[in-house]
Each structure stands twice: as structure tokens, then as C-alpha cells.
Design an enzyme around this catalytic site. Structure first.
Site, PDB file in Angstrom:
ATOM      1  CG  ASN A  24     -16.623  44.340  33.231  1.00 17.09           C
ATOM      2  OD1 ASN A  24     -16.118  43.612  32.382  1.00 17.09           O
ATOM      3  ND2 ASN A  24     -15.919  44.870  34.223  1.00 17.09           N
ATOM      4  CD  GLU A  25     -13.837  41.584  35.860  1.00 17.65           C
ATOM      5  OE1 GLU A  25     -13.638  42.270  36.894  1.00 17.65           O
ATOM      6  OE2 GLU A  25     -12.924  41.174  35.120  1.00 17.65           O
ATOM      7  CG  MET A  26     -21.484  38.900  37.680  1.00 12.83           C
ATOM      8  SD  MET A  26     -21.732  37.274  38.389  1.00 12.83           S
ATOM      9  CE  MET A  26     -21.967  36.321  36.887  1.00 12.83           C
TER      10      MET A  26
ATOM     11  CB  SER B 203     -19.361  39.673  31.272  1.00  9.73           C
ATOM     12  OG  SER B 203     -18.327  40.627  31.176  1.00  9.73           O
TER      13      SER B 203
END
Length: 505
Positions: free
Chosen positions: A134-136, A169
Site C-alpha cells: 500500500n502506497e509503497m 497501489s
């Protein structure tokens, strides 16, 4: 049943007028309910709560929720402890470093996928979408994220090739083109593209073609530009997180009552028709039963200076009170699957960068693709700019609606049902403030908030002259209006599918 208004004109005399014209007998295009496919939630453990389950079922019944996107499926409170792979536990504090051993991470994901397949069966699990990370968070691209994605994708495909996996993502639409190029080069499986975007993100900053942050459609233009990259690679595109923004309203910065007001409802009606080409558009989140910093049980979060920085993502409060945005999705639930192509908005006094703040679209039939009803959706919306909102708001407008229908298709009825969402008619947050912001609600207070969360519904008369029906109404700032008119069956309707037209009916 509400009484029918005696006149077909009930706007304010001193307001500027916006004209909307539409041809009910004209061509229609498909209007898929892509916003229903997934709504966001918090961490997976929340799904074990009875109140969360009740709100999810309510959302299934009332706004068409068909799937849930959650974080934390591998947290240790879900009885998953990837100690060996990461060298620490996956509690909510987050895993902020790449795996120490990608082979062990691969084995963990493979075991997870096999467990799901054994328990639920291929027919169900093959319809799920496995989004990597999620969002790195703690996984910068490409050094950490790409090996993580590779190990995850290979593991899931080893369980069964039909399992669908994608990414990146990412926040703010980042690394979409990078992931496509890198997976092609390394021959890594990639079934879909997903990314996140909020109007409070740096918007339109990378886009050309004269777009700028003052464009009223800046958010959707940015998303569509990102989705075009996936389309060029023949990949589905999922906007797996979005909402009206993380800012809280004029002058409040983050937090505040933004998402609890009609601003969010107007954003929904203004924006979603512009994103109908996407496969998935997932609002974050359907419920305030949510924990990111910590769990808050207040009826609304706004107005408490100690938690002013917290953001209320949900469409329903922790007590199940529907916010204005929930009511907007409730209106969209009944939208037809056919959208009228011939609709024009004319504003001789535009307020926002030479664009009208009033937007509109119309559908025919019902959500099942049947029926003959006309539904017209209106919003008076102007976006705040970035994460530092200004005090600018769109002014109220009179809206004159002129609707044409061929005589051969049947006559116009004499009335229609008008439903409204605005900060006067659908205002549970304001009602809570008037109560003195009680931190918990007694049954009487909760009943009052439920009552104040309803749309304002009334039957209105249409002025009919031959093939034309007209209506004038006032649309306040951040207001939403929905007009439903039952029509007699048409002998022919033009439908456009994939660039071709055919006669049906």
C-alpha cells in the site's frame, strides 16, 4: 406522499441562471456502476466486529457495495507472524523495511494463496484482486518494491494462474508507467494497475495540455491521464483509493467537517460520471469504524482541537448515521445503465476559471438495464485547491432544465420526484454541533441525527408544452439535486456501444 409543487418554477429571482438542455430521445452510452465494485475499509481485523458487519450489509443493500478493499491482511492480529521474512512482526506499526529474505516472503504469500484457494475455491478467489502493498510504505521504487512485487506475483501464480495480482497501489498516481515497463522487461505477471489519488494531492502538476490546479476537473483529468497509460498496455485500471480530499474545508487545513458536509456529496455527483471508463473506483472508506492513528468513537470528529488533524473517511458514522456523501451514493445506486449523450450545460456567468460550477448528467432506465424512467443528476461543485483550502465556495444558482422527447416516444408526465442533498436539508453534522457536540449519543439524539441525514424529497410539477418539459430550481452551494421522471415506454432508443450504434426496444 409530498404535495406536488403548484408551479414549475421555484428558483430565487435574484440568482444567476444556468441552463441545462437534454434530449431524452437521443443516443445513449453505457453507464457502468464502477464505483460499486469496491469500497475501502480499514484493517482486516475490523471485519470481525459486529457493527462493521452490519454497516457493510447496509451498504450492500443501499448503495450497492460489492467488494471491500482492506489493509493489514497479514498483520499479526490476524494470526500471521512473518518474523523470519522481515525480522519483526507485522503489527499495525507497519513493516517499514523490505523483507530480509524474499524467498521466505514468496513462501508466505504462496501459503496464503493456497489457504484461500482451499477454503473458498477457485471460482471465488479468481474474482479477487491481490494488490501488492500500500502506497509503497517503506518500499521505495524500484529497489525494494519491485522485488517484493515479483516475489508476491510469482507466488500467487504458482498457486493458480487464474489468481489476479497487480500494483503499484501507489500514492498520487506514481510509478504506473514504471511498473508496466519493468514487469514487461522482466516478464513478471501483471494483471491490473492500481493507484490512489485525492483532490488534496498535488494535482495536475505533471500534466500538460493547459491543465492547472485551478481546473474544476483537475482531479479527474489527472486520473484519466494515468488510466490511459494502463489502457495503452491493455491493462485494467483501478483507482483503489479516492475521496473528496483530505483537507477539511475552507481555512481548516486537514481534518474539519469537510467529509461530513454536502461538499463531499457534490464531489461524488460531479466526479464519478467523468471516471466511468475505469474498471474500479473505490471510495476510501464506507465506514468511520476505522483506525489509522487510533480508534475514535465520537459521532463526528470535527470541532475537537485535540483531534482536528484526524480525517473522517467514512460514508457512515460509527453510530451508523448516513453522511451526505452516503446519500449521494444512494441516489447513484438507482441510476440507469444508459447515459444520455445529448446534454448541455450553459452558464453565462461562470464562477470558476470560466467554467460553470453546475454539472449534470442523465440516465434512462434502472440499475438492471430495464425500465423507462429518466433520472437527472445535478451538482453545484467547485473544488478547493490542494491541501491548503481557500475560502472560495460556489454561489447558489437557479437551474432551468429543458427536456425534449419525440412525440412518437410518448407524452411527458405532469410531475417528477425531486430529491435534494445540501447543508440545509441533509445536515447531520450541523445537527450534532447544535446539540453541543456530545461525545456519545443517547437514543433520542441518535434518532434526531438519522432524521436529519435524510434527503429532502418533494413532487414537483413540470411545465409541459408538446415535446418539451421544463423545470427551474435553486441549487445552493455544494448542493445536489436528483430529478426522477417516469416515462411511457419508447418505441426506439439509440444505444452506442464501443463506437457503434444500434436500435433496441
Amino acid at each position: 406522499m409530498a404535495a406536488i409543487a403548484a408551479l414549475a418554477i421555484f428558483g430565487a429571482a435574484d440568482l444567476p441562471t444556468v441552463e441545462i438542455t437534454l434530449d431524452v430521445s437521443g443516443t445513449v452510452d453505457p453507464f457502468p456502476h464502477n464505483w460499486e465494485r469496491t469500497f475501502g475499509s480499514g484493517h482486516a481485523l475490523l471485519a470481525t466486529r459486529a457493527d462493521w458487519q452490519q454497516q457493510m450489509q447496509r451498504s450492500v443493500n443501499e448503495i450497492g457495495l460489492r467488494g471491500v478493499r482492506m489493509h493489514g491482511v497479514l498483520d499479526d492480529d490476524m494470526s500471521v507472524t512473518p518474523d523470519d521474512a522481515f525480522g519483526n512482526r507485522g503489527a499495525y506499526k507497519g513493516l517499514t523495511s523490505p523483507p530480509a529474505d524474499y524467498e521466505q516472503w514468496h513462501d508466505l504469500i504462496k501459503a496464503f494463496g493456497q489457504h484461500l484457494l482451499d477454503r473458498y475455491g477457485l471460482g471465488i478467489v479468481s474474482r479477487w484482486y491481490f494488490e501488492v502493498w500500500n502506497e509503497m510504505w517503506g518500499m521505495p521504487y524500484p529497489a525494494a518494491y519491485l522485488p517484493l512485487y515479483n516475489a508476491s506475483a510469482v507466488a500467487l501464480k504458482a498457486v493458480h494462474p487464474a489468481l489476479q495480482v497487480g500494483g503499484p497501489s501507489s500514492a498520487n498516481l506514481e510509478h504506473v508507467a514504471d511498473l508496466i515497463a519493468d514487469t514487461i522487461k522482466a516478464q513478471i505477471p501483471l494483471d491490473f494497475i492500481s493507484s490512489h489519488h485525492y483532490p488534496s494531492d498535488p494535482s495536475c502538476s505533471r500534466a500538460g495540455g493547459g491543465k492547472n490546479t485551478m481546473n474544476a476537473n483537475c482531479f479527474s483529468l489527472d486520473v484519466l491521464e494515468s488510466a490511459a497509460i494502463a489502457k495503452d498496455a491493455s491493462l485494467p485500471y483501478f483507482l483503489s483509493e479516492y475521496k473528496d480530499g483530505l483537507q477539511g474545508g475552507p481555512g481548516t487545513g486537514f481534518g474539519g467537517p469537510h467529509s461530513d458536509s454536502s461538499y463531499a456529496a457534490a464531489f461524488v455527483i460531479h466526479t464519478l460520471p467523468r471516471l466511468s471508463s475505469l474498471e474500479v473506483v473505490s471510495w476510501w472508506t464506507f465506514s468511520d469504524i476505522f483506525e489509522e492513528n487510533w480508534m475514535i468513537g465520537l459521532p463526528f470528529y470535527g470541532g475537537y482541537h485535540l483531534i482536528a488533524s484526524l480525517i473522517r473517511y467514512g460514508l457512515l458514522t460509527v453510530d451508523g448515521v448516513a453522511k451526505p456523501a452516503y446519500r449521494a451514493f444512494e441516489l447513484l445506486y438507482n441510476a440507469g445503465m444508459r447515459r444520455l449523450r445529448n446534454l448541455e450545460v450553459t452558464d453565462t456567468t461562470p464562477q470558476y476559471m470560466n467554467e460553470s460550477t453546475v454539472s449534470a448528467f442523465a440516465t434512462l432506465g434502472d440499475r438492471f438495464g430495464t425500465g423507462t424512467g429518466l433520472q437527472l443528476f445535478l451538482a453545484n461543485f467547485g473544488p478547493e485547491v490542494g491541501a491548503s483550502p481557500s475560502a472560495w465556495v460556489p454561489g447558489a444558482r437557479n437551474v432551468t432544465i429543458t427536456m425534449h422527447r419525440d412525440a412518437s416516444d410518448g407524452p411527458w408526465p405532469s410531475s417528477g420526484l425531486l430529491r435534494r442533498i445540501d447543508d440545509d436539508s441533509t445536515a447531520p453534522y450541523a445537527a450534532w454541533v447544535q446539540m453541543g457536540k456530545p461525545p456519545s449519543l443517547n437514543p433520542s439524539q441518535l434518532a434526531q441525527l438519522h432524521a436529519k441525514s435524510q434527503t429532502k424529497d418533494e413532487w414537483v410539477a413540470l411545465a409541459v408544452q408538446g415535446e418539451v418539459a421544463t423545470l427551474t430550481l435553486e441549487l445552493p452551494e455544494y448542493g445536489v439535486a436528483h430529478l426522477a421522471v417516469q416515462l411511457s415506454p419508447s418505441t426506439k432508443q439509440r444505444v452506442s456501444l464501443d463506437g457503434y450504434s444500434r436500435a433496441v426496444g
